[in-house]
Design a protein around this motif. Structure first.
Motif, mmCIF file in Angstrom:
data_model
loop_
_atom_site.group_PDB
_atom_site.id
_atom_site.type_symbol
_atom_site.label_atom_id
_atom_site.label_comp_id
_atom_site.label_asym_id
_atom_site.label_seq_id
_atom_site.Cartn_x
_atom_site.Cartn_y
_atom_site.Cartn_z
ATOM 1 N N MET A 95 0.805 -1.224 0.000
ATOM 2 C CA MET A 95 0.000 0.000 0.000
ATOM 3 C C MET A 95 0.844 1.283 0.000
ATOM 4 O O MET A 95 0.377 2.336 -0.419
ATOM 5 C CB MET A 95 -0.911 0.023 1.240
ATOM 6 N N MET A 96 2.082 1.186 0.458
ATOM 7 C CA MET A 96 2.900 2.381 0.604
ATOM 8 C C MET A 96 3.156 3.133 -0.712
ATOM 9 O O MET A 96 3.204 4.366 -0.717
ATOM 10 C CB MET A 96 4.227 2.035 1.279
ATOM 11 N N PRO A 97 3.341 2.431 -1.860
ATOM 12 C CA PRO A 97 3.498 3.184 -3.111
ATOM 13 C C PRO A 97 2.314 4.094 -3.422
ATOM 14 O O PRO A 97 2.494 5.139 -4.069
ATOM 15 C CB PRO A 97 3.628 2.066 -4.171
ATOM 16 N N LEU A 98 1.110 3.730 -2.956
ATOM 17 C CA LEU A 98 -0.047 4.599 -3.183
ATOM 18 C C LEU A 98 0.102 5.902 -2.404
ATOM 19 O O LEU A 98 -0.297 6.972 -2.873
ATOM 20 C CB LEU A 98 -1.335 3.878 -2.766
ATOM 21 N N VAL A 99 0.695 5.818 -1.201
ATOM 22 C CA VAL A 99 0.942 7.028 -0.408
ATOM 23 C C VAL A 99 1.958 7.912 -1.118
ATOM 24 O O VAL A 99 1.786 9.134 -1.215
ATOM 25 C CB VAL A 99 1.453 6.650 0.998
ATOM 26 N N VAL A 100 3.014 7.291 -1.621
ATOM 27 C CA VAL A 100 4.047 8.043 -2.352
ATOM 28 C C VAL A 100 3.443 8.707 -3.584
ATOM 29 O O VAL A 100 3.711 9.879 -3.879
ATOM 30 C CB VAL A 100 5.209 7.114 -2.761
ATOM 31 N N LEU A 101 2.603 7.969 -4.296
ATOM 32 C CA LEU A 101 1.973 8.504 -5.499
ATOM 33 C C LEU A 101 1.050 9.674 -5.172
ATOM 34 O O LEU A 101 1.006 10.671 -5.905
ATOM 35 C CB LEU A 101 1.194 7.398 -6.205
ATOM 36 N N GLN A 102 0.331 9.569 -4.063
ATOM 37 C CA GLN A 102 -0.532 10.665 -3.639
ATOM 38 C C GLN A 102 0.295 11.911 -3.319
ATOM 39 O O GLN A 102 -0.058 13.030 -3.704
ATOM 40 C CB GLN A 102 -1.344 10.248 -2.411
ATOM 41 N N GLY A 103 1.408 11.711 -2.623
ATOM 42 C CA GLY A 103 2.284 12.828 -2.309
ATOM 43 C C GLY A 103 2.865 13.464 -3.557
ATOM 44 O O GLY A 103 2.938 14.699 -3.665
ATOM 45 N N LEU A 104 3.280 12.637 -4.516
ATOM 46 C CA LEU A 104 3.819 13.163 -5.776
ATOM 47 C C LEU A 104 2.764 13.943 -6.549
ATOM 48 O O LEU A 104 3.065 14.985 -7.155
ATOM 49 C CB LEU A 104 4.341 12.009 -6.639
ATOM 50 N N THR A 105 1.543 13.426 -6.541
ATOM 51 C CA THR A 105 0.448 14.103 -7.254
ATOM 52 C C THR A 105 0.270 15.520 -6.735
ATOM 53 O O THR A 105 0.187 16.479 -7.511
ATOM 54 C CB THR A 105 -0.862 13.310 -7.101
ATOM 55 N N VAL A 106 0.223 15.661 -5.426
ATOM 56 C CA VAL A 106 0.052 16.986 -4.818
ATOM 57 C C VAL A 106 1.281 17.850 -5.077
ATOM 58 O O VAL A 106 1.174 19.019 -5.469
ATOM 59 C CB VAL A 106 -0.200 16.853 -3.300
ATOM 60 N N TRP A 107 2.455 17.287 -4.879
ATOM 61 C CA TRP A 107 3.717 18.025 -5.022
ATOM 62 C C TRP A 107 3.877 18.595 -6.429
ATOM 63 O O TRP A 107 4.184 19.779 -6.610
ATOM 64 C CB TRP A 107 4.871 17.095 -4.676
ATOM 65 N N VAL A 108 3.674 17.746 -7.428
ATOM 66 C CA VAL A 108 3.862 18.175 -8.822
ATOM 67 C C VAL A 108 2.787 19.167 -9.240
ATOM 68 O O VAL A 108 3.062 20.145 -9.945
ATOM 69 C CB VAL A 108 3.873 16.946 -9.760
ATOM 70 N N THR A 109 1.542 18.931 -8.814
ATOM 71 C CA THR A 109 0.456 19.836 -9.173
ATOM 72 C C THR A 109 0.674 21.227 -8.578
ATOM 73 O O THR A 109 0.258 22.234 -9.164
ATOM 74 C CB THR A 109 -0.904 19.275 -8.710
ATOM 75 N N LEU A 110 1.354 21.301 -7.444
ATOM 76 C CA LEU A 110 1.662 22.587 -6.827
ATOM 77 C C LEU A 110 2.844 23.285 -7.501
ATOM 78 O O LEU A 110 3.267 24.353 -7.067
ATOM 79 C CB LEU A 110 1.959 22.399 -5.337
ATOM 80 N N GLY A 111 3.367 22.651 -8.543
ATOM 81 C CA GLY A 111 4.434 23.288 -9.310
ATOM 82 C C GLY A 111 5.831 22.970 -8.843
ATOM 83 O O GLY A 111 6.810 23.557 -9.326
ATOM 84 N N ARG A 112 5.966 22.026 -7.911
ATOM 85 C CA ARG A 112 7.294 21.651 -7.423
ATOM 86 C C ARG A 112 7.940 20.658 -8.385
ATOM 87 O O ARG A 112 7.264 19.902 -9.061
ATOM 88 C CB ARG A 112 7.200 21.030 -6.029
#
Length: 222
Positions: A95-112
């Motif tokens: 399940m942990m890759p889903l957490v990482v993917l969620q974090g990446l989704t937010v991070w990249v969408t915020l322009g980071r």
């Protein structure tokens, strides 16, 4: 006293609650900071470049919903097959890759900026390392592990295949983890395929060879 399955189910539900909490925190952070109407990245291509987008609601709530559904499915499976501590650990790791993917989704969408390909493949490598470490401790079952017709028909084949399979899985995970940060995504894919096919083929054949030499084996399903 609680039996192993009941205890394991509680562990799954507790772990699932923690994982969902982390994902919901990331979702709230994204919801507050991402303007309404902005598209959310939902997929990256092999080079780690965004190639699919969705609405804010779908992009931020999709993965938590998937995690919730998977938790429910695993709990239902536990009613069919006895749930051990090792299976619980493997499920949590998956399940942990889903957490990482969620974090990446937010991070990249915020322009980071982020090396999405390296992070995702590196996470996959870590997942294999964790799972491989627990393979030798995994008892014969029909839900998780190296399930060939022969490991399911012979406890000896199961034990020996998981013992050597655990070591090979850890090595394969280490290879992916290291290459993720030193090779470009295309070259990494070639490495994964070139190393992965012999890994799978060897374990498949090995499980058959051990089953064939086990006098206590049951007839295989093929």
């Amino acid at each position: 006293m609680e039996d192993e399955t009941t205890s394991g189910m509680k562990q799954v539900l507790t772990a699932g609650a923690y994982i969902l909490f982390i994902m919901l925190v990331l979702t709230v952070v994204g919801w507050i900071n991402i303007p309404d109407g902005q598209r959310i990245v939902t997929h990256w291509n092999i080079k780690g470049q965004p190639d699919a987008y969705s609405s804010k609601a779908v992009g931020l709530l999709g993965l938590p919903v998937v995690t919730l559904v998977l938790t429910g499915i695993f709990v239902l499976l536990a009613r069919i097959e006895r749930l051990s501590f090792v299976k619980t650990i493997i499920w949590i790791a998956a399940m942990m890759p889903l957490v990482v993917l969620q974090g990446l989704t937010v991070w990249v969408t915020l322009g980071r900026k982020a090396d999405v390909s390296a992070i995702l493949w590196g996470t996959f490598g870590l997942l294999l390392i964790v799972i491989g470490n627990y393979f030798p401790k995994l008892r014969q079952n029909r839900i998780s592990g190296i399930r060939t017709p022969w490991t399911l028909s012979s406890e000896l084949s199961w034990n020996k295949t998981h013992r050597i399979g655990g070591k090979l899985t850890v090595l394969y995970g280490l290879l992916i983890l290291l290459c993720a940060f030193f090779l470009d995504s295309v070259a990494l894919l070639y490495v994964i395929i070139a190393a992965g096919l012999p890994w799978v083929l060897f374990l498949f054949i090995y499980s058959y060879v051990i089953w064939k030499g086990d006098p206590g084996r049951s007839p295989s399903s093929i």
